[in-house]
Design a protein around this motif. Structure first.
Motif, PDB file in Angstrom:
ATOM      1  N   SER A  73     -16.272  -5.012  21.669  1.00 53.88           N
ATOM      2  CA  SER A  73     -15.187  -5.108  20.679  1.00 53.88           C
ATOM      3  C   SER A  73     -14.433  -3.793  20.561  1.00 53.88           C
ATOM      4  O   SER A  73     -13.202  -3.763  20.545  1.00 53.88           O
ATOM      5  CB  SER A  73     -15.733  -5.504  19.311  1.00 53.88           C
ATOM      6  OG  SER A  73     -16.322  -6.767  19.360  1.00 53.88           O
ATOM      7  N   ILE A  74     -15.169  -2.706  20.477  1.00 47.93           N
ATOM      8  CA  ILE A  74     -14.544  -1.388  20.346  1.00 47.93           C
ATOM      9  C   ILE A  74     -13.745  -1.039  21.602  1.00 47.93           C
ATOM     10  O   ILE A  74     -12.581  -0.642  21.524  1.00 47.93           O
ATOM     11  CB  ILE A  74     -15.609  -0.305  20.062  1.00 47.93           C
ATOM     12  CG1 ILE A  74     -16.202  -0.504  18.672  1.00 47.93           C
ATOM     13  CG2 ILE A  74     -15.030   1.100  20.215  1.00 47.93           C
ATOM     14  CD1 ILE A  74     -17.455   0.311  18.405  1.00 47.93           C
ATOM     15  N   VAL A  75     -14.367  -1.212  22.766  1.00 51.04           N
ATOM     16  CA  VAL A  75     -13.694  -0.849  24.020  1.00 51.04           C
ATOM     17  C   VAL A  75     -12.433  -1.668  24.225  1.00 51.04           C
ATOM     18  O   VAL A  75     -11.357  -1.115  24.520  1.00 51.04           O
ATOM     19  CB  VAL A  75     -14.662  -1.010  25.215  1.00 51.04           C
ATOM     20  CG1 VAL A  75     -13.917  -0.919  26.539  1.00 51.04           C
ATOM     21  CG2 VAL A  75     -15.761   0.042  25.152  1.00 51.04           C
ATOM     22  N   PHE A  76     -12.526  -2.984  24.057  1.00 52.10           N
ATOM     23  CA  PHE A  76     -11.348  -3.820  24.299  1.00 52.10           C
ATOM     24  C   PHE A  76     -10.298  -3.670  23.199  1.00 52.10           C
ATOM     25  O   PHE A  76      -9.107  -3.821  23.462  1.00 52.10           O
ATOM     26  CB  PHE A  76     -11.750  -5.276  24.516  1.00 52.10           C
ATOM     27  CG  PHE A  76     -12.363  -5.505  25.871  1.00 52.10           C
ATOM     28  CD1 PHE A  76     -11.582  -5.428  27.016  1.00 52.10           C
ATOM     29  CD2 PHE A  76     -13.714  -5.750  26.010  1.00 52.10           C
ATOM     30  CE1 PHE A  76     -12.131  -5.610  28.270  1.00 52.10           C
ATOM     31  CE2 PHE A  76     -14.284  -5.937  27.255  1.00 52.10           C
ATOM     32  CZ  PHE A  76     -13.492  -5.868  28.398  1.00 52.10           C
ATOM     33  N   SER A  77     -10.695  -3.335  21.983  1.00 51.98           N
ATOM     34  CA  SER A  77      -9.722  -3.055  20.929  1.00 51.98           C
ATOM     35  C   SER A  77      -8.928  -1.796  21.261  1.00 51.98           C
ATOM     36  O   SER A  77      -7.702  -1.760  21.124  1.00 51.98           O
ATOM     37  CB  SER A  77     -10.411  -2.878  19.580  1.00 51.98           C
ATOM     38  OG  SER A  77     -10.977  -4.085  19.153  1.00 51.98           O
ATOM     39  N   ILE A  78      -9.623  -0.768  21.707  1.00 50.08           N
ATOM     40  CA  ILE A  78      -8.948   0.472  22.081  1.00 50.08           C
ATOM     41  C   ILE A  78      -8.001   0.230  23.248  1.00 50.08           C
ATOM     42  O   ILE A  78      -6.850   0.681  23.241  1.00 50.08           O
ATOM     43  CB  ILE A  78      -9.978   1.575  22.421  1.00 50.08           C
ATOM     44  CG1 ILE A  78     -10.714   2.006  21.155  1.00 50.08           C
ATOM     45  CG2 ILE A  78      -9.306   2.771  23.105  1.00 50.08           C
ATOM     46  CD1 ILE A  78     -11.906   2.899  21.413  1.00 50.08           C
ATOM     47  N   LEU A  79      -8.473  -0.508  24.257  1.00 48.07           N
ATOM     48  CA  LEU A  79      -7.614  -0.807  25.408  1.00 48.07           C
ATOM     49  C   LEU A  79      -6.389  -1.615  24.994  1.00 48.07           C
ATOM     50  O   LEU A  79      -5.272  -1.349  25.458  1.00 48.07           O
ATOM     51  CB  LEU A  79      -8.405  -1.554  26.482  1.00 48.07           C
ATOM     52  CG  LEU A  79      -9.484  -0.737  27.203  1.00 48.07           C
ATOM     53  CD1 LEU A  79     -10.279  -1.631  28.150  1.00 48.07           C
ATOM     54  CD2 LEU A  79      -8.858   0.418  27.970  1.00 48.07           C
ATOM     55  N   VAL A  84      -0.610  -2.091  24.151  1.00 44.34           N
ATOM     56  CA  VAL A  84       0.510  -2.504  23.302  1.00 44.34           C
ATOM     57  C   VAL A  84       1.340  -1.288  22.900  1.00 44.34           C
ATOM     58  O   VAL A  84       2.574  -1.319  22.953  1.00 44.34           O
ATOM     59  CB  VAL A  84       0.008  -3.263  22.057  1.00 44.34           C
ATOM     60  CG1 VAL A  84       1.123  -3.476  21.060  1.00 44.34           C
ATOM     61  CG2 VAL A  84      -0.595  -4.603  22.471  1.00 44.34           C
ATOM     62  N   THR A  85       0.680  -0.200  22.517  1.00 44.07           N
ATOM     63  CA  THR A  85       1.399   1.005  22.128  1.00 44.07           C
ATOM     64  C   THR A  85       2.222   1.537  23.291  1.00 44.07           C
ATOM     65  O   THR A  85       3.381   1.918  23.116  1.00 44.07           O
ATOM     66  CB  THR A  85       0.419   2.094  21.642  1.00 44.07           C
ATOM     67  OG1 THR A  85      -0.343   1.570  20.567  1.00 44.07           O
ATOM     68  CG2 THR A  85       1.146   3.338  21.192  1.00 44.07           C
ATOM     69  N   GLY A  86       1.641   1.530  24.482  1.00 46.44           N
ATOM     70  CA  GLY A  86       2.371   1.993  25.658  1.00 46.44           C
ATOM     71  C   GLY A  86       3.603   1.151  25.937  1.00 46.44           C
ATOM     72  O   GLY A  86       4.674   1.674  26.249  1.00 46.44           O
ATOM     73  N   LYS A  87       3.473  -0.149  25.803  1.00 48.76           N
ATOM     74  CA  LYS A  87       4.608  -1.048  26.036  1.00 48.76           C
ATOM     75  C   LYS A  87       5.682  -0.854  24.972  1.00 48.76           C
ATOM     76  O   LYS A  87       6.862  -0.801  25.278  1.00 48.76           O
ATOM     77  CB  LYS A  87       4.149  -2.509  26.040  1.00 48.76           C
ATOM     78  CG  LYS A  87       3.196  -2.860  27.141  1.00 48.76           C
ATOM     79  CD  LYS A  87       3.948  -3.380  28.309  1.00 48.76           C
ATOM     80  CE  LYS A  87       2.927  -3.857  29.337  1.00 48.76           C
ATOM     81  NZ  LYS A  87       3.442  -3.846  30.654  1.00 48.76           N
ATOM     82  N   VAL A  88       5.287  -0.752  23.711  1.00 48.35           N
ATOM     83  CA  VAL A  88       6.244  -0.613  22.618  1.00 48.35           C
ATOM     84  C   VAL A  88       6.978   0.717  22.718  1.00 48.35           C
ATOM     85  O   VAL A  88       8.200   0.773  22.624  1.00 48.35           O
ATOM     86  CB  VAL A  88       5.541  -0.750  21.244  1.00 48.35           C
ATOM     87  CG1 VAL A  88       6.464  -0.352  20.116  1.00 48.35           C
ATOM     88  CG2 VAL A  88       5.051  -2.177  21.054  1.00 48.35           C
ATOM     89  N   LEU A  89       6.240   1.802  22.913  1.00 46.21           N
ATOM     90  CA  LEU A  89       6.870   3.116  22.993  1.00 46.21           C
ATOM     91  C   LEU A  89       7.722   3.248  24.246  1.00 46.21           C
ATOM     92  O   LEU A  89       8.780   3.871  24.224  1.00 46.21           O
ATOM     93  CB  LEU A  89       5.815   4.222  22.942  1.00 46.21           C
ATOM     94  CG  LEU A  89       5.072   4.359  21.621  1.00 46.21           C
ATOM     95  CD1 LEU A  89       4.039   5.479  21.709  1.00 46.21           C
ATOM     96  CD2 LEU A  89       6.022   4.609  20.469  1.00 46.21           C
ATOM     97  N   LYS A  90       7.279   2.657  25.339  1.00 49.17           N
ATOM     98  CA  LYS A  90       8.054   2.694  26.579  1.00 49.17           C
ATOM     99  C   LYS A  90       9.381   1.980  26.386  1.00 49.17           C
ATOM    100  O   LYS A  90      10.420   2.447  26.833  1.00 49.17           O
ATOM    101  CB  LYS A  90       7.252   2.050  27.713  1.00 49.17           C
ATOM    102  CG  LYS A  90       7.851   2.235  29.071  1.00 49.17           C
ATOM    103  CD  LYS A  90       6.919   1.640  30.117  1.00 49.17           C
ATOM    104  CE  LYS A  90       7.369   1.979  31.515  1.00 49.17           C
ATOM    105  NZ  LYS A  90       6.483   1.412  32.505  1.00 49.17           N
TER     106      LYS A  90
END
Length: 99
Positions: A73-79, A84-90
């Motif tokens: 849960s932690i690993v896939f949440s971070i990923l 999503v952050t990379g796509k939004v900021l890009k």
């Protein structure tokens, strides 16, 4: 009823972020605030686990599955957040450069 409150808070945060209502100082510190809020949440969850004696008593039984589930849960949440952050900021950078 709680799920509606969670969704309302999420939508309110998205609107505030989208409309850039917060000051630059706060926006620069948002990552640190998010990290501290997450750490506080994890701390409180740990307290709740420690209070529940049944969880402590049967931790050996549920421990392995819980650790595996929590780790994934932690690993896939971070990923997911990074993706999503990379796509939004890009996408936002591309819009700024077009004008």
């Amino acid at each position: 009823m709680n799920i509606l409150l969670y969704l309302l808070i999420l939508v309110l945060g998205a609107i505030i972020g989208y409309k850039n209502i917060l000051s630059n100082f706060f926006m620069e510190k948002i990552e640190d605030i998010q990290t501290y809020a997450l750490l506080l949440l994890l701390f409180i969850m740990g307290i709740n686990i420690g209070i529940d004696q049944d969880v402590i008593k049967y931790f050996g039984v549920i421990g392995y599955q819980s650790i595996v589930l929590a780790t994934f849960s932690i690993v896939f949440s971070i990923l997911a957040v990074k993706l999503v952050t990379g796509k939004v900021l890009k996408g936002k950078e591309g819009i700024k450069n077009d004008g």
